[in-house]
Design a protein around this motif. Structure first.
Motif, PDB file in Angstrom:
ATOM      1  N   ILE A 201      -7.706  -5.414  -2.879  1.00 45.61           N
ATOM      2  CA  ILE A 201      -6.541  -5.969  -2.070  1.00 45.61           C
ATOM      3  C   ILE A 201      -6.643  -7.368  -1.828  1.00 45.61           C
ATOM      4  O   ILE A 201      -5.885  -8.345  -2.106  1.00 45.61           O
ATOM      5  N   SER A 202      -7.943  -7.932  -1.967  1.00 39.88           N
ATOM      6  CA  SER A 202      -8.106  -9.429  -1.844  1.00 39.88           C
ATOM      7  C   SER A 202      -7.861  -9.955  -3.203  1.00 39.88           C
ATOM      8  O   SER A 202      -7.379 -10.877  -3.229  1.00 39.88           O
ATOM      9  N   LYS A 203      -8.014  -9.268  -4.304  1.00 40.60           N
ATOM     10  CA  LYS A 203      -7.538  -9.830  -5.654  1.00 40.60           C
ATOM     11  C   LYS A 203      -5.968 -10.049  -5.904  1.00 40.60           C
ATOM     12  O   LYS A 203      -5.582 -10.917  -6.267  1.00 40.60           O
ATOM     13  N   ILE A 204      -5.242  -8.902  -5.299  1.00 42.49           N
ATOM     14  CA  ILE A 204      -3.876  -8.801  -5.120  1.00 42.49           C
ATOM     15  C   ILE A 204      -3.423 -10.338  -4.417  1.00 42.49           C
ATOM     16  O   ILE A 204      -2.630 -10.891  -4.928  1.00 42.49           O
TER      17      ILE A 204
ATOM     18  N   VAL B  72       2.383 -12.187   2.585  1.00 39.90           N
ATOM     19  CA  VAL B  72       1.333 -11.339   2.002  1.00 39.90           C
ATOM     20  C   VAL B  72       1.362  -9.832   2.597  1.00 39.90           C
ATOM     21  O   VAL B  72       1.192  -8.975   2.123  1.00 39.90           O
ATOM     22  N   ILE B  73       1.881  -9.729   4.008  1.00 38.56           N
ATOM     23  CA  ILE B  73       2.171  -8.140   4.481  1.00 38.56           C
ATOM     24  C   ILE B  73       3.308  -7.527   3.569  1.00 38.56           C
ATOM     25  O   ILE B  73       3.189  -6.461   3.218  1.00 38.56           O
ATOM     26  N   ALA B  74       4.416  -8.274   3.329  1.00 38.36           N
ATOM     27  CA  ALA B  74       5.520  -7.764   2.289  1.00 38.36           C
ATOM     28  C   ALA B  74       5.017  -7.291   1.141  1.00 38.36           C
ATOM     29  O   ALA B  74       5.196  -6.237   0.629  1.00 38.36           O
ATOM     30  N   LEU B  75       3.905  -8.207   0.633  1.00 37.16           N
ATOM     31  CA  LEU B  75       3.516  -7.873  -1.019  1.00 37.16           C
ATOM     32  C   LEU B  75       2.647  -6.559  -0.860  1.00 37.16           C
ATOM     33  O   LEU B  75       2.873  -5.932  -1.664  1.00 37.16           O
ATOM     34  N   LEU B  76       1.679  -6.412   0.057  1.00 38.54           N
ATOM     35  CA  LEU B  76       0.882  -5.302   0.126  1.00 38.54           C
ATOM     36  C   LEU B  76       1.727  -4.184   0.663  1.00 38.54           C
ATOM     37  O   LEU B  76       1.232  -3.043   0.177  1.00 38.54           O
ATOM     38  N   LYS B  77       2.713  -4.130   1.462  1.00 38.35           N
ATOM     39  CA  LYS B  77       3.346  -3.100   1.694  1.00 38.35           C
ATOM     40  C   LYS B  77       4.391  -2.563   0.078  1.00 38.35           C
ATOM     41  O   LYS B  77       4.625  -1.525   0.497  1.00 38.35           O
ATOM     42  N   GLY B  78       4.410  -3.430  -0.471  1.00 38.03           N
ATOM     43  CA  GLY B  78       5.425  -2.976  -1.641  1.00 38.03           C
ATOM     44  C   GLY B  78       4.403  -2.469  -2.613  1.00 38.03           C
ATOM     45  O   GLY B  78       4.779  -1.876  -3.631  1.00 38.03           O
ATOM     46  N   LYS B  79       3.074  -2.697  -2.598  1.00 36.60           N
ATOM     47  CA  LYS B  79       2.065  -2.058  -3.291  1.00 36.60           C
ATOM     48  C   LYS B  79       1.750  -0.754  -3.189  1.00 36.60           C
ATOM     49  O   LYS B  79       1.583  -0.328  -1.966  1.00 36.60           O
ATOM     50  N   ASP B  80       1.618  -0.081  -4.149  1.00 36.54           N
ATOM     51  CA  ASP B  80       1.181   1.619  -4.004  1.00 36.54           C
ATOM     52  C   ASP B  80      -0.318   1.726  -4.024  1.00 36.54           C
ATOM     53  O   ASP B  80      -1.039   1.997  -5.087  1.00 36.54           O
ATOM     54  N   LEU B  81      -0.957   1.552  -2.835  1.00 35.36           N
ATOM     55  CA  LEU B  81      -2.341   1.519  -2.978  1.00 35.36           C
ATOM     56  C   LEU B  81      -2.801   2.955  -2.450  1.00 35.36           C
ATOM     57  O   LEU B  81      -2.188   3.819  -1.598  1.00 35.36           O
TER      58      LEU B  81
END
Length: 164
Positions: free
Chosen positions: A111-114, A145-154
């Motif tokens: 997540i930190s790298k993303i 950043v919140i929008a970016l992480l919500k868009g990722k499939d972790l």
């Protein structure tokens, strides 16, 4: 001006998970297709795992599906579940489903790298135990950043807390 920040955590609302389990117990007890199958679901190891028992592999998986349905209706992500395969134990099948909570080091680094690679330039992410603190001088960058992480499939369920 002071930095704005928020925390990224992976926590389970145990009360909602307990309610979902209780609803599943009720439904399994009342549904016609579960009559006489010996299908049960209960907590094991505190609230860290759920144990499902049934007389066939299909019934055990059906109870798991009911539990998943109840979790979704209660607003919990299915990413908190780590289900194994039903194993034969004597005359019944047992399925142990562990609940994942907290962000492990591997996911925290990912997540930190993303955030570093794809996020805005002024954003810093720090790993603090089983959570991450994200800070920036601009609040708009934190929203990005919140929008970016919500868009990722972790593989883990994320919540964003402590926004200030």
């Amino acid at each position: 001006m002071a930095d704005s920040s928020f925390d990224i955590v992976s926590k389970i609302d145990h009360q909602e998970a307990d309610n979902a389990l209780n609803q599943t117990v009720k439904e399994v007890g009342h549904r016609f297709d579960f009559k006489g199958t010996g299908a049960t679901i209960a907590w094991s190891g505190g609230q860290k795992a759920v144990e499902i028992k049934a007389n066939s592999e299909e019934r055990a998986n059906a109870v798991l599906d009911v539990f998943k349905d109840k979790l979704i209706k209660r607003g919990l992500s299915l990413k908190i579940l780590d289900a194994g395969e039903p194993k034969l134990s004597g005359k019944e099948y047992r399925l142990v489903v562990t609940l994942k909570e907290g962000i492990d080091q591997e996911h925290a680094k990912k997540i930190s790298k993303i955030i570093r690679d794809e996020g805005p330039k002024g954003v810093k992410a720090q790993i603090q135990g089983d959570e991450l603190r994200v800070s920036s001088k601009k609040r708009d960058e934190l929203q990005e950043v919140i929008a970016l992480l919500k868009g990722k499939d972790l593989e883990i369920a994320l919540q964003f807390t402590n926004y200030r």
